[in-house]
Design a protein around this motif. Sequence first.
Motif: not given
Length: 370
Positions: A205-218, A221-231
Amino acid sequence: MTNQTDPTSIPTLPAYDEPTLDQSFAVLAEEVRTTAAGADAEAFRLLWLGRKQGRLKLISEAWLKQAPAEARKPLGIRFNQLKQQIEQSLEAPAAKIAAAQGLDISLPGLTRTPGIPHPLLTAMDRVVEVFHHLGYSTQLGPQVESDFYNFEALNFPENHPARDTQDTLQVAHQQSKPSRDRLLMRTHTSPVQIRTMVSQAPPLRIVIPGKVHRNDAADATHSPIFHQVEGLCVDTNVTFSDLKGTLDHAMRALFGSAVKTRFFPSFFPFTEPSADVQISCIFCGGKGCRKCKHSGWIELLGCGMVDPAVFQAVTEERRRLGLDPSPYDPARISGFAFGMGVERIAMILHGVSDIGQFYSGDMRFLEQFS
């Protein structure tokens, strides 16, 4: 005048005329200069400004209090001048040091304003704390990831659009490596799920916060760098009902006990079945408003039951590394996974309409959260 080396010895004023006062205070001024040059600062301060036996206090008692009314004003003027000389003598060593260091001690001091957590970190910590209370532990992983952990082990086919450079930021000069070992900037925190399953046997049972990167135009509502929390939850007899109950509780803990959740069928390569999760609008209570586009609902996260193909990939990787491959047999275990964008949660909580404000460094915006 009597012996001036004795701190308790105060000379007697023979008269209160101007010449006598000038002469008496001139002797005291010379004594201040002499003792200031021959004693350390603390000893000098105690000698002249000590609360009980300081010479200035004794002079006040012996001269000022005993003086006739007409002599108190000229005596008081000279007394204050002597006090100023003593205080200046105490400040002189510090001034010399400051001058040698190029400091101007006459300038006002700098005020250190204590910092505050960034609103994105506050939102991320808030989500993680909810799952900590449910028994989840935090896991972290690298932002530069291999194709295997970011795509292959998560059941992304070779021709999936997410693996294209138009969507993913690839590390240069990787063509000579096997496809599974090529490096990229992780596009989600899901690789940490694979890394954890490869290194640890269930239950998880884990929760994973962190920064992620995608080739998105800013944009707003979009940014090439953003943050997620997964479980991720993996154990025997884990069902979709467990997933719904977990997320329903988490949304109520985050947004209030009145919040409702609903699930819609969706698709993700690494979960089957998959669902999108909506919460009732926290601004209008589900009645419909501009912020929820008059629907009464806000789409917030994705989730689903872990696809057996993911467990199979973990099993093969454990076997390749010489680890016991049996713990993740899809016939014996099941699990669910979920993921949400931290920026979206922060925008909802704080009513922010442009994601770029979180990254602008504009203190006028950030100070609102202090």
